[in-house]
Design a protein around this motif. Structure first.
Motif, PDB file in Angstrom:
ATOM      1  N   THR A 155     -53.899 -36.785 -15.213  1.00 53.66           N
ATOM      2  CA  THR A 155     -53.617 -35.942 -16.380  1.00 53.66           C
ATOM      3  C   THR A 155     -53.755 -36.661 -17.721  1.00 53.66           C
ATOM      4  OG1 THR A 155     -51.255 -36.390 -16.164  1.00 53.66           O
ATOM      5  CG2 THR A 155     -52.089 -34.418 -15.092  1.00 53.66           C
ATOM      6  N   TYR A 156     -53.487 -37.957 -17.770  1.00 49.20           N
ATOM      7  CA  TYR A 156     -53.580 -38.656 -19.063  1.00 49.20           C
ATOM      8  C   TYR A 156     -55.019 -38.679 -19.572  1.00 49.20           C
ATOM      9  CZ  TYR A 156     -48.811 -40.031 -18.062  1.00 49.20           C
ATOM     10  OH  TYR A 156     -47.469 -40.001 -17.770  1.00 49.20           O
ATOM     11  N   HIS A 192     -55.093 -37.775  -9.545  1.00 52.21           N
ATOM     12  CA  HIS A 192     -54.969 -39.205  -9.294  1.00 52.21           C
ATOM     13  C   HIS A 192     -54.958 -39.410  -7.780  1.00 52.21           C
ATOM     14  CE1 HIS A 192     -53.460 -43.256  -9.037  1.00 52.21           C
ATOM     15  NE2 HIS A 192     -53.849 -43.396 -10.295  1.00 52.21           N
ATOM     16  N   LYS A 205     -44.608 -46.244 -15.013  1.00 53.04           N
ATOM     17  CA  LYS A 205     -44.486 -45.676 -16.356  1.00 53.04           C
ATOM     18  C   LYS A 205     -45.853 -45.159 -16.810  1.00 53.04           C
ATOM     19  CE  LYS A 205     -40.755 -48.673 -17.989  1.00 53.04           C
ATOM     20  NZ  LYS A 205     -40.424 -49.749 -18.940  1.00 53.04           N
ATOM     21  N   PRO A 206     -45.863 -44.259 -17.782  1.00 54.25           N
ATOM     22  CA  PRO A 206     -47.144 -43.785 -18.320  1.00 54.25           C
ATOM     23  C   PRO A 206     -47.919 -44.932 -18.968  1.00 54.25           C
ATOM     24  CG  PRO A 206     -45.318 -42.432 -19.124  1.00 54.25           C
ATOM     25  CD  PRO A 206     -44.728 -43.610 -18.421  1.00 54.25           C
ATOM     26  N   GLN A 258     -55.467 -43.998 -15.138  1.00 55.50           N
ATOM     27  CA  GLN A 258     -54.218 -44.075 -15.903  1.00 55.50           C
ATOM     28  C   GLN A 258     -54.002 -45.478 -16.446  1.00 55.50           C
ATOM     29  OE1 GLN A 258     -51.692 -40.573 -13.720  1.00 55.50           O
ATOM     30  NE2 GLN A 258     -51.035 -42.633 -13.411  1.00 55.50           N
ATOM     31  N   ARG A 281     -49.650 -47.121 -21.757  1.00 57.07           N
ATOM     32  CA  ARG A 281     -49.353 -47.314 -23.173  1.00 57.07           C
ATOM     33  C   ARG A 281     -50.429 -46.603 -24.002  1.00 57.07           C
ATOM     34  NH1 ARG A 281     -44.599 -48.517 -24.629  1.00 57.07           N
ATOM     35  NH2 ARG A 281     -45.568 -48.994 -26.619  1.00 57.07           N
ATOM     36  N   ARG A 282     -50.018 -45.912 -25.043  1.00 58.18           N
ATOM     37  CA  ARG A 282     -50.952 -45.133 -25.876  1.00 58.18           C
ATOM     38  C   ARG A 282     -51.838 -46.004 -26.757  1.00 58.18           C
ATOM     39  NH1 ARG A 282     -47.440 -39.877 -27.713  1.00 58.18           N
ATOM     40  NH2 ARG A 282     -46.900 -39.274 -25.594  1.00 58.18           N
TER      41      ARG A 282
END
Length: 188
Positions: free
Chosen positions: A123-124, A157, A94-95, A38, A97-98
């Motif tokens: 999952t990302y 994860h 936090k997710p 991630q 950064r894209r």
């Protein structure tokens, strides 16, 4: 400037990183095992070493990799979806950064050998690299891991929550981990 140096100097999402910029990735042209996670957590942000936390310990246990093997970029590429620590959110970090994956992944993949195995941790990574399986749950993607061989193995994860998940899904330890360890050993 080398690709590693370009990544280290990246400041694309600096305005969105409350703890500052510290890209964390490790790879070389000979690494036949790629681990895509991630994003670094706070401990990894501090040390600058990928998977340098309890999640990394669990991932090494799952894969059968020693620390020396995992941190040898000639053998193992460690490339997260987001290269910098994104900060805390309710219930965890936090997710990622894209911007990172869009900016850097293809360039890193171009450096790596084509006959690599990629572990899609969480999952990302799975959403990006298994787009046809996006409608499946993470559990279903992991359960159907054989469908993605020999190129990919999706994994949960390895955060502390995975212990609970593993108790609920004993097939992971019985069926996935032996295949994972064998596939990893063939690449390192």
């Amino acid at each position: 400037m080398s690709l590693e140096a370009e990544i280290a100097a990246c400041r694309i999402c600096a305005d969105h990183l409350p703890h500052g910029v510290r890209p964390v990735a490790s790879f070389s042209a000979t690494a036949r095992l790629l681990i895509i996670g991630q994003a670094p957590g706070s401990k990894v942000h501090e040390s600058g070493i990928p998977w340098d936390d309890a999640s990394g310990d669990r991932l090494r246990e799952w894969t059968g990799l020693s620390k020396d093997q995992m941190y040898d970029p000639a053998r193992v590429a460690l490339v997260p979806m987001g290269f910098c620590y994104p900060g805390k959110a309710s219930g965890g970090d936090k997710p990622p950064r894209r911007e990172c994956a869009a900016q850097w992944h293809e360039r890193v993949l171009d450096v790596l050998p084509e006959d690599r195995l990629t572990l899609l941790v969480g999952t990302y990574a799975q959403a990006r690299y298994l787009p046809a399986a996006r409608t499946l749950s993470m559990t279903d993607r992991v359960r159907q891991f054989r469908d993605y061989l020999p190129h990919f193995i999706p994994l949960p994860h390895p955060a502390w929550r995975s212990t609970i998940w593993m108790r609920q899904h004993p097939w992971f330890e019985a069926e996935v981990l032996p295949v994972l360890r064998k596939a990893v050993a063939q690449r390192v």
